[in-house]
Scaffold this active site. Sequence first.
Site, PDB file in Angstrom:
ATOM      1  N   PRO A   2       0.743  -1.240   0.000  1.00 42.23           N
ATOM      2  CA  PRO A   2       0.000   0.000   0.000  1.00 42.23           C
ATOM      3  C   PRO A   2       0.775   1.294   0.000  1.00 42.23           C
ATOM      4  CG  PRO A   2       0.173  -0.878   2.210  1.00 42.23           C
ATOM      5  CD  PRO A   2       1.142  -1.565   1.348  1.00 42.23           C
ATOM      6  N   GLU A   3       1.240   1.796  -1.095  1.00 42.64           N
ATOM      7  CA  GLU A   3       1.443   3.231  -1.145  1.00 42.64           C
ATOM      8  C   GLU A   3       0.515   3.684  -2.260  1.00 42.64           C
ATOM      9  OE1 GLU A   3       5.283   5.020  -0.523  1.00 42.64           O
ATOM     10  OE2 GLU A   3       6.034   3.226   0.440  1.00 42.64           O
TER      11      GLU A   3
END
Length: 272
Positions: A2-3
Amino acid sequence: MPELPEVETTRRGLLPFVEKATIKRIIIRQRQLRYPISPQFEKRCLHQTIQTIERRSKYLKFILDKGYVLLHLGMSGHLRVLSQATPAEKHDHVDIWLSNQQMIRYTDTRRFGMINWYQVPEPENALLNRLAPEPLTRQCNSAYLFAQCQSKTKAIKKVLMDNHIVVGVGNIYAQECLFMSQIHPAYPANQLSYDQCQNLLHAIKRVLKKSIQQGGTTLKDFKKVDGKPGYFAQKLYVYGRAGQDCLKCSQTLAHCNVDSRTTSYCPKCQAT
DNA sequence: CAGAATACCTGCGGGC
DNA sequence: TGCCCGCAGGTATTCT
């Protein structure tokens, strides 16, 4: 995974499979995520049509006929499109069956992610209403970043990773952006010049855009692709490379601790 | 208000 | 082999 670029890649990969599909069945195996899944969740979502998916920061919003499902992948979450017959494994917490015979499966080992249904508009949603402007919009510009830095004595890396100031930049991209703009991760934010803030902001936009573009190459295989597209395809200059040579000047990369997070940098390229 | 510490959770690799 | 430690791509809450 998750970025911001990974979340955006997920959104785009999911879109062709879910748009205008109706939710037929929901299976929840684990309700205890970052926030517990509401007991009303199934009732609120069932028989509704997914109009589209939007993204705000690292949150995905599945827009339904009434209200929306908000989802965050946390540290270890990912979404896949699978056949409804696919057996579940240990950390497969939520399955959403669609009218087109596809299934969206949410998997998250560490359970730092969340999924819930909301009816309130975005300005009233406590999870969304204090987020900084999207990094790829005009509102996120050099003057804004410089102004935000003026009152912050803490390390610039910590400032970059603060959702109230910049959104979508996590531990990997913060390190990459600081390397690109030749700023030491621990440098106090309020000691940066306007030019440095400008370089940094340009680096953020460039890195995020490029990563989203590269994520695009994994999209055609999105269905059933487990995993963490993006990071492997990508050239990382400093993240995870402490002890190795700087790709620009050959100096040995160092690491330090910022906010209890390992941070790699080049002592020569990032002198200030 | 800014900043620091703490909390949530599982899995992996390294050292002994 | 087993145990303990630190570490992992996030973020909200609590305190000083």
